[in-house]
Scaffold this active site. Structure first.
Site, PDB file in Angstrom:
ATOM      1  N   HIS A 159      -9.387   4.060  -1.394  1.00  0.00           N
ATOM      2  CA  HIS A 159      -9.674   2.662  -1.707  1.00  0.00           C
ATOM      3  C   HIS A 159     -10.977   2.276  -1.010  1.00  0.00           C
ATOM      4  CE1 HIS A 159      -9.181  -1.753  -1.486  1.00  0.00           C
ATOM      5  NE2 HIS A 159      -8.317  -1.639  -2.466  1.00  0.00           N
ATOM      6  N   ASP A 163      -3.954   5.173   5.804  1.00  0.00           N
ATOM      7  CA  ASP A 163      -3.868   3.942   5.030  1.00  0.00           C
ATOM      8  C   ASP A 163      -2.518   3.936   4.322  1.00  0.00           C
ATOM      9  OD1 ASP A 163      -3.934   1.997   3.063  1.00  0.00           O
ATOM     10  OD2 ASP A 163      -5.857   2.584   2.221  1.00  0.00           O
ATOM     11  N   GLN A 199       0.015   1.698   0.189  1.00  0.00           N
ATOM     12  CA  GLN A 199       0.816   2.045  -0.988  1.00  0.00           C
ATOM     13  C   GLN A 199       2.026   2.913  -0.644  1.00  0.00           C
ATOM     14  OE1 GLN A 199       0.273   0.673  -3.861  1.00  0.00           O
ATOM     15  NE2 GLN A 199      -1.710  -0.244  -3.374  1.00  0.00           N
ATOM     16  N   LYS A 232       2.110  -6.442  -0.278  1.00  0.00           N
ATOM     17  CA  LYS A 232       2.472  -5.362  -1.199  1.00  0.00           C
ATOM     18  C   LYS A 232       3.926  -4.929  -1.023  1.00  0.00           C
ATOM     19  CE  LYS A 232      -2.272  -3.533  -1.364  1.00  0.00           C
ATOM     20  NZ  LYS A 232      -2.645  -3.936  -2.735  1.00  0.00           N
ATOM     21  N   CYS A 235     -10.801  -0.813  -7.126  1.00  0.00           N
ATOM     22  CA  CYS A 235     -11.433  -0.652  -5.802  1.00  0.00           C
ATOM     23  C   CYS A 235     -11.492   0.826  -5.407  1.00  0.00           C
ATOM     24  CB  CYS A 235     -10.692  -1.450  -4.733  1.00  0.00           C
ATOM     25  SG  CYS A 235     -10.831  -3.234  -4.953  1.00  0.00           S
TER      26      CYS A 235
END
Length: 406
Positions: A122, A199, A202, A225, A365
């Protein structure tokens, strides 16, 4: 398995209509909807407990502080961090990555030193480092992906050097849905004495994360999220690293003592939390975690992987369909990105919207990844615990209808 009809009742927005059609919300990788328990808790705090946290001696301030710090403990348990001092509240994954990029590069890197990311990142895990490259002369390198959207771990060692100071990698690709073998990446990097930032934007909403088992040095994720409010996120950092890094911002809350000559900083994690925190959002995040815990990640993951498998299989029956990333649900999680023939992704998304189907279109992104795939963008359907196979059937029917128009 949880009762899907009961769960959907917790999200009133799912019962509304768009253009006279029932809303089918398949844009969960961008943000999820919020259950009533989260909204009610935040409203109740504003109505009954609203006061600035920390240092206040009055009752409301102490009550608000208790809720805020209870949320920190809830997060610690959620990702199995060892210490509460290792949980830093941020505005989201993006700010958490920027925090590490700024503070780590300032104290741990010199011109010519390298940070290694991957080709599927991302923008928040690319641009943050590029800004530091412009300021400090560091080098941003990337690990390539395979044609089917995976990382070839055998290439990792060859991309590390004596100048590599940090590896920063997505746990799950927001475009491909690829679940990266972060534990293996951490192990290899640590063998070379290199820390790792993961990261988790997700991954945290979809399956159990254990930062101690993963052994990552930093882990970032967002509340919005995972059924929580916007504007709140978390940076986990091993205590030894957070102690080494300088503050990201200055102001109230993060100080120990301020004089004209010198400022000393507060203990962890407050050293990285300048200013008034969004203490109502932290309470909302805690309630979102409670909601997830009540259903259980085993049930959530089973449901979402079944949706991913089913969607992939049904989309493959459409002429001209091109799906990007791993094709099997065991290698990906809750995201299916695709294009159909020569139909532009924006056209597809716009026409699906008129049918009440909310999907995301564009580069997501992740423009360097789009360049690798040789496309300008995709249509992305992404799933959450409240989605159904019937909604996927409607998506497939909608794509067929749009395809016929072209």
């Amino acid at each position: 398995m949880f009762n899907l009809n009961t769960v959907r009742q917790d999200f009133p927005i799912l019962s509304r209509e768009v253009y006279g059609k029932p809303l089918i919300y398949l844009d969960n990788a961008a943000t999820t909807q919020k259950p009533l328990s989260v909204l009610d808790a935040m409203r109740d705090e504003y109505l009954n407990v609203n006061a600035n946290v920390h240092r206040g001696v009055h009752y409301l301030s102490q009550q608000a502080t208790d809720l805020h710090e209870a949320a920190r403990e809830k997060v610690r348990q959620f990702i199995n961090a060892q210490k509460i001092e290792e949980i830093v509240f941020t505005r989201g994954t993006t700010e958490a990555i920027n925090l590490v990029a700024s503070s780590f590069c300032e104290s741990q890197m010199q011109a010519g030193d390298e940070v290694l990311v991957t080709e599927m990142e991302h923008h928040s895990n690319i641009v943050s480092w590029q800004l530091q490259a412009q300021k400090r002369g560091i080098v941003v390198k990337h690990l390539p992906i395979t044609d089917d959207g995976r990382l070839d771990i055998s290439l990792l060692t060859s991309h590390l050097s004596s100048r590599t100071k940090l590896v920063s990698v997505a746990h799950v690709s927001n475009v491909l849905g690829t679940v990266n073998p972060v534990s293996d990446i951490v192990k290899i990097a640590h063998e070379h004495g290199i820390p790792v930032l993961v990261d988790g934007a997700q991954s945290a909403p979809h399956f159990k994360v254990d930062v101690q088992a993963m052994d990552c040095d930093f882990f970032a994720f967002s509340g919005h999220k995972m059924y929580g409010p916007t504007g709140i996120g978390v940076l986990y950092g091993k205590e030894e690293w957070l102690e080494k890094l300088p503050p990201y911002q200055g102001g109230g809350e993060m100080i120990d003592k301020v004089t004209w000559e010198k400022t000393t900083f507060e203990r962890l994690p407050f050293k990285f939390e300048a200013g008034t925190p969004d203490y109502v959002a932290t309470h909302g995040l805690a309630k979102a975690i409670e909601y997830i815990d009540a259903i259980g990640f085993d049930a959530i993951q089973q449901h979402e992987q079944e949706l991913t498998r089913y969607c992939t299989e049904q989309l493959q029956t459409i002429d001209g369909m091109k799906i990007y990333g791993p094709q099997r649900s065991t290698n990906k999680d809750a995201v299916v990105s695709f294009n159909v023939g020569n139909i532009h992704h924006l056209d597809m998304g716009t026409l699906l919207d008129r049918l009440g189907i909310a999907v995301r279109t564009g580069h997501h992104c992740a423009q360097p990844l789009m360049d690798r795939l040789g496309i300008s963008g995709t249509v992305r359907a992404s799933f959450a615990l409240y989605n159904t196979k019937e909604e996927i059937d409607a998506l497939v029917a909608g794509i067929r209808r749009v395809s016929q128009m072209f």
